[in-house]
Design a protein around this motif. Structure first.
Motif, PDB file in Angstrom:
ATOM      1  N   LEU A  44       0.836  -1.201   0.000  1.00 59.38           N
ATOM      2  CA  LEU A  44       0.000   0.000   0.000  1.00 59.38           C
ATOM      3  C   LEU A  44       0.872   1.253   0.000  1.00 59.38           C
ATOM      4  N   ARG A  45       1.911   1.245   0.825  1.00 58.30           N
ATOM      5  CA  ARG A  45       2.834   2.385   0.855  1.00 58.30           C
ATOM      6  C   ARG A  45       3.427   2.637  -0.529  1.00 58.30           C
ATOM      7  N   ASP A  46       3.834   1.559  -1.207  1.00 60.05           N
ATOM      8  CA  ASP A  46       4.443   1.691  -2.524  1.00 60.05           C
ATOM      9  C   ASP A  46       3.455   2.246  -3.550  1.00 60.05           C
ATOM     10  N   VAL A  47       2.199   1.795  -3.479  1.00 60.59           N
ATOM     11  CA  VAL A  47       1.186   2.303  -4.408  1.00 60.59           C
ATOM     12  C   VAL A  47       0.882   3.764  -4.076  1.00 60.59           C
ATOM     13  N   LEU A  48       0.765   4.087  -2.792  1.00 61.08           N
ATOM     14  CA  LEU A  48       0.506   5.476  -2.387  1.00 61.08           C
ATOM     15  C   LEU A  48       1.604   6.423  -2.867  1.00 61.08           C
ATOM     16  N   PRO A 102     -10.316  -6.920  -9.232  1.00 63.82           N
ATOM     17  CA  PRO A 102     -10.457  -7.716 -10.443  1.00 63.82           C
ATOM     18  C   PRO A 102     -11.531  -7.254 -11.412  1.00 63.82           C
ATOM     19  N   ASP A 103     -12.520  -6.510 -10.947  1.00 65.66           N
ATOM     20  CA  ASP A 103     -13.670  -6.190 -11.781  1.00 65.66           C
ATOM     21  C   ASP A 103     -13.903  -4.690 -11.769  1.00 65.66           C
ATOM     22  N   ALA A 104     -13.885  -4.065 -12.942  1.00 67.35           N
ATOM     23  CA  ALA A 104     -14.066  -2.619 -13.023  1.00 67.35           C
ATOM     24  C   ALA A 104     -15.414  -2.193 -12.457  1.00 67.35           C
ATOM     25  N   ALA A 105     -16.448  -3.000 -12.623  1.00 63.85           N
ATOM     26  CA  ALA A 105     -17.767  -2.658 -12.091  1.00 63.85           C
ATOM     27  C   ALA A 105     -17.715  -2.592 -10.565  1.00 63.85           C
ATOM     28  N   MET A 106     -16.973  -3.503  -9.944  1.00 63.46           N
ATOM     29  CA  MET A 106     -16.835  -3.480  -8.492  1.00 63.46           C
ATOM     30  C   MET A 106     -16.147  -2.195  -8.056  1.00 63.46           C
ATOM     31  N   ALA A 107     -15.185  -1.771  -8.823  1.00 62.34           N
ATOM     32  CA  ALA A 107     -14.466  -0.548  -8.494  1.00 62.34           C
ATOM     33  C   ALA A 107     -15.397   0.660  -8.584  1.00 62.34           C
ATOM     34  N   GLU A 108     -16.228   0.716  -9.604  1.00 63.77           N
ATOM     35  CA  GLU A 108     -17.139   1.840  -9.783  1.00 63.77           C
ATOM     36  C   GLU A 108     -18.132   1.944  -8.634  1.00 63.77           C
ATOM     37  N   GLU A 109     -18.523   0.824  -8.055  1.00 60.39           N
ATOM     38  CA  GLU A 109     -19.495   0.825  -6.966  1.00 60.39           C
ATOM     39  C   GLU A 109     -18.918   1.393  -5.676  1.00 60.39           C
ATOM     40  N   SER A 110     -17.636   1.672  -5.645  1.00 58.36           N
ATOM     41  CA  SER A 110     -17.005   2.199  -4.432  1.00 58.36           C
ATOM     42  C   SER A 110     -17.280   3.680  -4.235  1.00 58.36           C
ATOM     43  N   GLY A 111     -17.756   4.366  -5.268  1.00 55.71           N
ATOM     44  CA  GLY A 111     -17.999   5.800  -5.177  1.00 55.71           C
ATOM     45  C   GLY A 111     -16.792   6.653  -5.494  1.00 55.71           C
ATOM     46  N   ALA A 112     -15.654   6.042  -5.729  1.00 57.31           N
ATOM     47  CA  ALA A 112     -14.437   6.799  -6.040  1.00 57.31           C
ATOM     48  C   ALA A 112     -14.442   7.232  -7.496  1.00 57.31           C
ATOM     49  N   ASP A 113     -13.746   8.317  -7.756  1.00 62.18           N
ATOM     50  CA  ASP A 113     -13.566   8.769  -9.132  1.00 62.18           C
ATOM     51  C   ASP A 113     -12.489   7.960  -9.842  1.00 62.18           C
ATOM     52  N   LEU A 114     -11.567   7.438  -9.061  1.00 64.67           N
ATOM     53  CA  LEU A 114     -10.436   6.693  -9.609  1.00 64.67           C
ATOM     54  C   LEU A 114      -9.959   5.712  -8.544  1.00 64.67           C
ATOM     55  N   ILE A 115      -9.618   4.508  -8.978  1.00 67.76           N
ATOM     56  CA  ILE A 115      -9.014   3.531  -8.077  1.00 67.76           C
ATOM     57  C   ILE A 115      -7.653   3.155  -8.638  1.00 67.76           C
ATOM     58  N   ILE A 116      -6.657   3.240  -7.779  1.00 67.34           N
ATOM     59  CA  ILE A 116      -5.299   2.855  -8.152  1.00 67.34           C
ATOM     60  C   ILE A 116      -4.970   1.609  -7.353  1.00 67.34           C
ATOM     61  N   SER A 117      -4.624   0.531  -8.064  1.00 71.48           N
ATOM     62  CA  SER A 117      -4.338  -0.735  -7.392  1.00 71.48           C
ATOM     63  C   SER A 117      -3.279  -1.504  -8.158  1.00 71.48           C
ATOM     64  N   PRO A 118      -2.664  -2.485  -7.485  1.00 68.92           N
ATOM     65  CA  PRO A 118      -1.695  -3.337  -8.180  1.00 68.92           C
ATOM     66  C   PRO A 118      -2.398  -4.182  -9.240  1.00 68.92           C
ATOM     67  N   GLY A 119      -1.600  -4.719 -10.140  1.00 70.98           N
ATOM     68  CA  GLY A 119      -2.140  -5.620 -11.148  1.00 70.98           C
ATOM     69  C   GLY A 119      -2.473  -6.977 -10.558  1.00 70.98           C
ATOM     70  N   GLU A 120      -3.015  -7.830 -11.389  1.00 75.94           N
ATOM     71  CA  GLU A 120      -3.435  -9.168 -10.958  1.00 75.94           C
ATOM     72  C   GLU A 120      -2.292  -9.954 -10.327  1.00 75.94           C
ATOM     73  N   ASN A 121      -1.095  -9.748 -10.821  1.00 76.06           N
ATOM     74  CA  ASN A 121       0.074 -10.469 -10.307  1.00 76.06           C
ATOM     75  C   ASN A 121       0.745  -9.729  -9.139  1.00 76.06           C
ATOM     76  N   GLY A 122       0.110  -8.648  -8.661  1.00 72.42           N
ATOM     77  CA  GLY A 122       0.664  -7.881  -7.551  1.00 72.42           C
ATOM     78  C   GLY A 122       1.630  -6.796  -7.972  1.00 72.42           C
ATOM     79  N   GLN A 123       1.881  -6.702  -9.271  1.00 68.41           N
ATOM     80  CA  GLN A 123       2.820  -5.706  -9.785  1.00 68.41           C
ATOM     81  C   GLN A 123       2.241  -4.301  -9.634  1.00 68.41           C
ATOM     82  N   LEU A 124       3.063  -3.368  -9.203  1.00 69.24           N
ATOM     83  CA  LEU A 124       2.626  -1.988  -9.059  1.00 69.24           C
ATOM     84  C   LEU A 124       2.285  -1.394 -10.419  1.00 69.24           C
ATOM     85  N   PRO A 125       1.298  -0.505 -10.463  1.00 66.98           N
ATOM     86  CA  PRO A 125       1.038   0.171 -11.732  1.00 66.98           C
ATOM     87  C   PRO A 125       2.215   1.075 -12.082  1.00 66.98           C
ATOM     88  N   ALA A 126       2.399   1.337 -13.349  1.00 64.49           N
ATOM     89  CA  ALA A 126       3.482   2.218 -13.781  1.00 64.49           C
ATOM     90  C   ALA A 126       3.205   3.638 -13.303  1.00 64.49           C
TER      91      ALA A 126
END
Length: 142
Positions: A44-48, A102-126
């Protein structure tokens, strides 16, 4: 900026510039061994870091939601929190999570404008991808 860096006086002065709330979500379940919890917190620290460092003058990072899986009830809770941030005056809300969503629809239901998360394999986003996503959000193209 971290929420704890802002006083009442400082907030009144800086609020027009700090229009984006960041809500960290660790994604702990309570089933983790101590070293696994440590690994999630480090992730989480690394993604933040991908949003906090380059956008320090425009975002406020709030305390993390430590426990919660992406169930409908948890997404409902996040939706309420995101709504509360907007009522407090934030134009944008970004959820940053240590777990892959894993699911963009699940992310949209969170109320956030944007969700930043690791990839499926745990790799940090660029970093460039995060920067582009945040800039698109601010330009109204998210």
């Amino acid at each position: 900026m971290k929420f704890s860096e802002l006083s009442a006086e400082g907030w009144a002065e800086l609020q027009p510039y700090l229009d984006t709330a960041v809500l960290p979500v660790t994604g702990l379940t309570g089933e983790e061994m101590p070293y696994e919890a440590t690994a999630k917190l480090e992730r989480l620290r690394d993604v933040l870091d991908l949003i906090e460092i380059p956008f320090k003058g425009r975002i406020v990072t709030y305390p993390a939601c430590q426990y919660g899986e992406w169930t409908p009830a948890f997404r409902e809770q996040l939706d309420r929190i995101c709504g509360n941030f907007r009522q407090a005056g934030f134009k944008h809300v970004v959820v940053v999570t240590a777990v892959h969503i894993p699911d963009a629809a699940m992310a949209e239901e969170s109320g956030a404008d944007l969700i930043i998360s690791p990839g499926e394999n745990g790799q940090l986003p660029a970093a460039s991808s995060v920067s582009e996503s945040v800039r698109k959000l601010w330009l109204g193209r998210a």
